[in-house]
Design an enzyme around this catalytic site. Structure first.
Site, mmCIF file in Angstrom:
data_model
loop_
_atom_site.group_PDB
_atom_site.id
_atom_site.type_symbol
_atom_site.label_atom_id
_atom_site.label_comp_id
_atom_site.label_asym_id
_atom_site.label_seq_id
_atom_site.Cartn_x
_atom_site.Cartn_y
_atom_site.Cartn_z
ATOM 1 N N ARG A 1 -14.878 -1.134 -9.019
ATOM 2 C CA ARG A 1 -14.484 -2.052 -7.966
ATOM 3 C C ARG A 1 -15.517 -2.337 -7.150
ATOM 4 O O ARG A 1 -16.167 -1.503 -6.430
ATOM 5 C CB ARG A 1 -13.523 -1.364 -7.366
ATOM 6 C CG ARG A 1 -12.043 -1.847 -7.866
ATOM 7 C CD ARG A 1 -10.805 -1.226 -7.144
ATOM 8 N NE ARG A 1 -10.686 -1.624 -5.849
ATOM 9 C CZ ARG A 1 -9.759 -1.036 -4.970
ATOM 10 N NH1 ARG A 1 -8.652 -0.434 -5.261
ATOM 11 N NH2 ARG A 1 -9.544 -1.753 -3.901
ATOM 12 N N ARG B 1 -14.940 6.667 -5.663
ATOM 13 C CA ARG B 1 -14.113 5.978 -6.646
ATOM 14 C C ARG B 1 -14.867 4.965 -7.384
ATOM 15 O O ARG B 1 -14.643 4.537 -8.454
ATOM 16 C CB ARG B 1 -12.857 5.619 -5.982
ATOM 17 C CG ARG B 1 -11.725 4.666 -6.741
ATOM 18 C CD ARG B 1 -10.618 4.532 -5.879
ATOM 19 N NE ARG B 1 -10.454 3.362 -5.109
ATOM 20 C CZ ARG B 1 -9.705 2.998 -4.252
ATOM 21 N NH1 ARG B 1 -8.751 3.447 -4.271
ATOM 22 N NH2 ARG B 1 -9.754 1.841 -3.548
ATOM 23 N N ARG C 1 0.648 -5.541 5.283
ATOM 24 C CA ARG C 1 -0.534 -5.276 5.873
ATOM 25 C C ARG C 1 -0.758 -5.973 7.120
ATOM 26 O O ARG C 1 -1.890 -5.815 7.921
ATOM 27 C CB ARG C 1 -1.756 -5.685 4.899
ATOM 28 C CG ARG C 1 -2.513 -4.559 4.163
ATOM 29 C CD ARG C 1 -3.408 -5.179 3.174
ATOM 30 N NE ARG C 1 -4.619 -4.350 2.822
ATOM 31 C CZ ARG C 1 -4.363 -3.395 1.743
ATOM 32 N NH1 ARG C 1 -3.605 -3.520 0.938
ATOM 33 N NH2 ARG C 1 -5.679 -2.857 1.555
ATOM 34 N N LYS D 1 -2.727 6.072 -1.712
ATOM 35 C CA LYS D 1 -1.349 5.450 -1.787
ATOM 36 C C LYS D 1 -1.101 5.256 -3.262
ATOM 37 O O LYS D 1 -0.077 5.687 -3.975
ATOM 38 C CB LYS D 1 -1.435 4.016 -1.250
ATOM 39 C CG LYS D 1 -1.751 4.198 0.407
ATOM 40 C CD LYS D 1 -1.625 2.830 1.057
ATOM 41 C CE LYS D 1 -2.490 1.889 0.797
ATOM 42 N NZ LYS D 1 -3.769 2.144 1.231
ATOM 43 N N ARG E 1 -13.338 -2.966 5.281
ATOM 44 C CA ARG E 1 -11.956 -3.017 4.807
ATOM 45 C C ARG E 1 -11.172 -1.868 5.837
ATOM 46 O O ARG E 1 -10.033 -2.150 6.418
ATOM 47 C CB ARG E 1 -11.728 -2.298 3.584
ATOM 48 C CG ARG E 1 -11.873 -3.321 2.545
ATOM 49 C CD ARG E 1 -12.438 -2.709 1.140
ATOM 50 N NE ARG E 1 -11.626 -1.844 0.668
ATOM 51 C CZ ARG E 1 -11.945 -0.725 -0.119
ATOM 52 N NH1 ARG E 1 -13.347 -0.871 -0.614
ATOM 53 N NH2 ARG E 1 -11.059 -0.122 -0.923
HETATM 54 P P1 ADP Z 1 -7.330 -0.285 -0.795
HETATM 55 O O1 ADP Z 1 -6.107 0.030 0.166
HETATM 56 O O2 ADP Z 1 -7.861 0.764 -1.387
HETATM 57 O O3 ADP Z 1 -8.609 -1.100 0.004
HETATM 58 P P2 ADP Z 1 -6.024 -2.444 -2.292
HETATM 59 O O4 ADP Z 1 -6.135 -2.426 -3.723
HETATM 60 O O5 ADP Z 1 -4.620 -2.122 -1.575
HETATM 61 O O6 ADP Z 1 -7.112 -1.264 -2.005
HETATM 62 O O7 ADP Z 1 -6.428 -3.779 -1.857
HETATM 63 C C1 ADP Z 1 -7.769 -4.100 -2.349
HETATM 64 C C2 ADP Z 1 -7.873 -5.776 -1.535
HETATM 65 O O8 ADP Z 1 -7.015 -6.580 -1.942
HETATM 66 C C3 ADP Z 1 -7.870 -5.492 0.003
HETATM 67 O O9 ADP Z 1 -8.988 -5.302 0.655
HETATM 68 C C4 ADP Z 1 -7.337 -7.311 0.311
HETATM 69 O O10 ADP Z 1 -8.511 -7.950 0.127
HETATM 70 C C5 ADP Z 1 -6.518 -7.258 -0.849
HETATM 71 N N1 ADP Z 1 -5.107 -7.065 -0.391
HETATM 72 C C6 ADP Z 1 -4.345 -6.163 -1.020
HETATM 73 N N2 ADP Z 1 -3.014 -6.242 -0.658
HETATM 74 C C7 ADP Z 1 -3.102 -7.155 0.353
HETATM 75 C C8 ADP Z 1 -2.224 -7.741 1.251
HETATM 76 N N3 ADP Z 1 -0.954 -7.025 1.584
HETATM 77 N N4 ADP Z 1 -2.540 -8.451 2.160
HETATM 78 C C9 ADP Z 1 -3.808 -9.110 2.264
HETATM 79 N N5 ADP Z 1 -4.496 -8.669 1.393
HETATM 80 C C10 ADP Z 1 -4.377 -7.850 0.288
#
Ligand code: ADP
Length: 190
Positions: free
Chosen positions: A134, A128, A89, A14, A146
């Site tokens: 990370r 990654r 989400r 994404k 996750r």
């Molecule tokens: P990825 O999709 O690769 O796991 P993101 O950068 O989108 O990575 O998200 C990393 C973390 O940030 C998630 O595991 C969560 O803890 C938090 N996070 C991001 N966006 C949201 C959201 N919309 N609602 C709740 N937690 C979020």
């Protein structure tokens, strides 16, 4: 406005695809993950609260991320549109997003959902993690958590957008350029 939800599990691509799409269509990239990592890097109170949750691979509370989105939308009312990456989400977030956009006199045009198998996701995220540093990309258990959070709380949102006739499924396997092509073709038909 052109408002796209770019959807898919962690590691679906994404972030990579969002960067290409915002350039081509002149949109604003709204990644809640990036915003939260920015808060952590700046040592804000919000960042401190979010860090331990994110490091475990759990979702940050709805009210926190909804508040962040509300604030950014309010500051960009003249934008051409947004790519929402990693948001919504949960169903509460999807409902809140529809309400916020309605107040701005706009709405989501489409959810583009990138489909990638779980085994491929784990490999991509571990890879990654070697470069990004990370913490949530470096441990198999956290990655599985996750993906479980995604399957339990996030994937059902496809039905929410399907009911609004906005769901577009895209196979997320191939080169970055191939996937970008498929996304652009879908957007051009909106
Ligand atoms: P990825 O999709 O690769 O796991 P993101 O950068 O989108 O990575 O998200 C990393 C973390 O940030 C998630 O595991 C969560 O803890 C938090 N996070 C991001 N966006 C949201 C959201 N919309 N609602 C709740 N937690 C979020």
């Amino acid at each position: 406005m052109l408002n796209i939800v770019l959807f898919g599990p962690p590691g679906a691509g994404k972030g990579t695809q969002s960067k290409l799409l915002i350039e081509k269509y002149g949109l604003i990239h709204l990644s809640t993950g990036d915003i939260l990592r920015g808060e952590i890097a700046n040592g804000t109170e919000l960042g401190l609260k979010a860090k331990s949750i994110m490091d475990r691979g759990n979702l940050v509370p709805d009210e926190v991320v909804i508040g962040m989105i509300e604030s950014i939308l309010g500051k960009n009312t003249q934008a051409k549109g947004f790519i929402f990456d990693g948001f919504p989400r949960t169903s509460a977030q999807a409902l809140a997003l529809d309400n916020l956009l309605e107040k701005l006199g706009t709405s989501i045009n489409a959810m583009l959902s990138l489909d990638v198998k779980s085994e491929e996701l784990v490999d991509r995220l571990l890879e990654r993690g070697k470069e990004s540093g990370r913490a949530d990309d470096q441990n198999r258990d956290i990655i599985s958590n996750r993906i479980n959070e995604y399957n339990n709380k996030t994937a059902p949102l496809k039905d929410y957008y399907l009911a609004q006739e906005k769901l577009i499924l895209i196979e997320g396997v191939g080169t970055i350029a191939e996937i970008n092509d498929k996304l652009c073709r879908a957007i051009d038909q909106i």
